[in-house]
Design an enzyme around this catalytic site. Structure first.
Site, PDB file in Angstrom:
ATOM      1  N   SER A 116       4.977   2.622   8.056  1.00 30.64           N
ATOM      2  CA  SER A 116       4.541   1.418   7.352  1.00 30.64           C
ATOM      3  C   SER A 116       5.626   0.998   6.370  1.00 30.64           C
ATOM      4  CB  SER A 116       3.245   1.682   6.583  1.00 30.64           C
ATOM      5  OG  SER A 116       2.150   1.742   7.450  1.00 30.64           O
ATOM      6  N   HIS A 149       0.820  -1.218   0.000  1.00 25.00           N
ATOM      7  CA  HIS A 149       0.000   0.000   0.000  1.00 25.00           C
ATOM      8  C   HIS A 149       0.853   1.268   0.000  1.00 25.00           C
ATOM      9  CE1 HIS A 149       0.570  -0.268   4.477  1.00 25.00           C
ATOM     10  NE2 HIS A 149       0.670   1.040   4.327  1.00 25.00           N
ATOM     11  N   ASP A 198       0.078  -7.599   1.200  1.00 24.84           N
ATOM     12  CA  ASP A 198       0.538  -6.228   1.446  1.00 24.84           C
ATOM     13  C   ASP A 198       2.062  -6.159   1.548  1.00 24.84           C
ATOM     14  OD1 ASP A 198       0.328  -3.512   1.718  1.00 24.84           O
ATOM     15  OD2 ASP A 198      -0.173  -3.548   3.847  1.00 24.84           O
TER      16      ASP A 198
END
Length: 480
Positions: A328, A220, A250
């Protein structure tokens, strides 16, 4: 005639009180009385104090009056006065002066009790604390600011003490020092629709897994971006190419072209991780490079189904280390500096999730096989949200934390809407709950993912607060 015992009691008390009163008269003097000292100190009889003392002030031999102490290197131990502040009288061979030494007529020298160098506020290094204090007294005599101690050791260098507590027990700092060179900051750009000008739209983190520039991050982080720029710890920047993406897991693999060998992080075995282990998360939240957070492993196998992802085969690592959109893609490491997960998801304060390193190994192995066989990577559809399945228990927990949380117990809960994406353009917002798409009920996040793959237009009904809102989102086809 025999004296009654009761009559002896006052006499006994007087005898006990006599030495006590003698001790009180010498209060404030810990050393034995020198010859010629009064039984009681009387400050009024002390001689006037000089305005300046080269060696600093000290107590006289009787411990009654403040006098000028002898400076460092001056004689002491016979008829001379006491040594100044921080100095002690030492006779040859380093023996401290004593009454016995004085009786033998041995002279000594005033030596500083501290032997380590110190750095002063005047940016000068002094051989010991006493020399700094002497310099400070000279400075004050010239009506200049006093010199104060800034640090132990010479100016411009740290003082490494292997026996200090911070040196022994700062194991987190040791881990960070080991892994930080292999953690990268990722900046993402998109072209504006009309001007075609590139603007930065998001940032994230990643970590280097091969010396020739392969970098692992979250899918993402890099999907739906026209340009990906990577910045190393030393500040060098590189354009990155997306090599492979697994949106379901992901995980993404990108590559930079770099001359020379890069530092790498090794993957640990997440299957061996234990609840309660210390972990370190590092990344670039809000573009603040190499920001470190720490925590423990809350659980090692938080199944995707527990999070409401019915078709998920992922067992996430749950931790209370702070994870957000900015870090992230960065590594979650154990105290050996091994990557045991990718920081990926924060649900609420103290509840964050990471993709286990065993999943990363599987992804890298499959990616290597695909590239070795020359398989093309197909385009994927993307709307730009991060979501999780809503269950009755999670809905209750979120409602306890947020009073305005919608009155629903199923659907796809939007954790984040990524800027400049179809989701933002369509009007989706953080904390919305998707309850239907194209007339079909949405029970989980997987329902949304399945529809995105099949449909070119998404007519959504979202619950926002106590209202149901119609929103249309058109997915984009992107290179993974």
């Amino acid at each position: 005639m025999q004296i009654p015992r009761a009559a002896l009691l006052p006499l006994l008390l007087l005898l006990l009180a006599a030495p006590a009163s003698a001790q009180l008269s010498r209060a404030g003097r810990s050393a034995p009385l020198a010859a010629g000292c009064p039984d009681r100190c009387e400050p009024a009889r002390c001689p006037p104090q000089p305005e300046h003392c080269e060696g600093g002030r000290a107590r006289d031999a009787c411990g009654c009056c403040e006098v000028c102490g002898a400076p460092e290197g001056a004689a002491c131990g016979l008829q001379e006065g006491p040594c100044g502040e921080g100095l002690q009288c030492v006779v040859p061979f380093g023996v401290p002066a004593s009454a016995t030494v004085r009786r033998r007529a041995q002279a000594g020298l005033c030596v500083c009790a501290s032997s380590e160098p110190v750095c002063g506020s005047d940016a000068n290094t002094y051989a010991n604390l006493c020399q700094l204090r002497a310099a400070s007294r000279r400075s004050e005599r010239l009506h200049r600011p006093p010199v104060i101690v800034l640090q132990r050791g010479a100016c411009g260098q740290g003082q490494e003490d292997p026996n200090s507590l911070r040196h022994k027990y700062n194991f987190i700092a040791d881990v960070v020092e080991k892994i930080a060179p292999a953690v990268v900051h990722i900046e993402l750009f998109r072209k504006l629709p009309f001007s075609k000008r590139e603007v930065p739209v998001a940032s994230g983190s990643g970590f280097i897994v091969s010396e020739d520039g392969l970098i692992v991050t979250n899918a993402h982080v890099v999907t739906n971006k026209h340009r990906v720029k990577v910045e190393l710890k030393n500040g060098a920047t590189y354009e990155a190419k997306i090599k492979d993406v697994d949106e379901k897991a992901d995980i993404a693999l990108i590559k930079i072209d770099h001359q020379g060998k890069l530092p790498v992080l090794l993957l640990g075995r997440s299957s061996e991780l234990r609840p309660g282990e210390f972990v370190v998360a590092i990344g670039s939240p809000f573009s603040l490079q190499n920001t470190v957070t720490t925590g423990i492993v809350s659980t090692t196998q938080r199944g995707g189904k527990e999070l409401g992802l019915r078709n998920s085969d992922m067992d996430y690592i749950q931790t209370d280390a702070i994870i957000n959109y900015g870090n992230s893609g960065g590594p979650l490491v154990n105290l050996d500096g091994e990557v045991i997960g990718i920081n990926t998801l924060k649900v609420t304060a103290g509840i964050s999730f990471a993709i286990p390193s065993d999943k990363i190994k599987k992804f890298l192995t499959e990616s290597h096989d695909r590239q070795a066989k020359g398989k093309a990577i197909t385009k994927k559809k993307y709307i730009g949200i991060r979501m999780m399945s809503l269950t009755s228990s999670k809905a209750k927990e979120l409602k306890d934390r947020h009073r305005d949380f919608p009155d629903v117990i199923s659907g796809a809960y939007i954790i984040e809407v990524i800027p400049d994406t179809p989701a933002e353009a369509g009007g989706l917002k953080e904390n919305d709950v998707i309850i239907s798409i194209n007339g079909q009920s949405v029970v989980s996040a997987n329902d949304v993912s399945d529809v995105i793959k099949r449909e070119s237009t998404l007519n959504m009904v979202v619950r926002r607060g106590n209202e149901d809102i119609m929103i249309t989102v058109i997915p984009e086809e992107i290179d993974p």
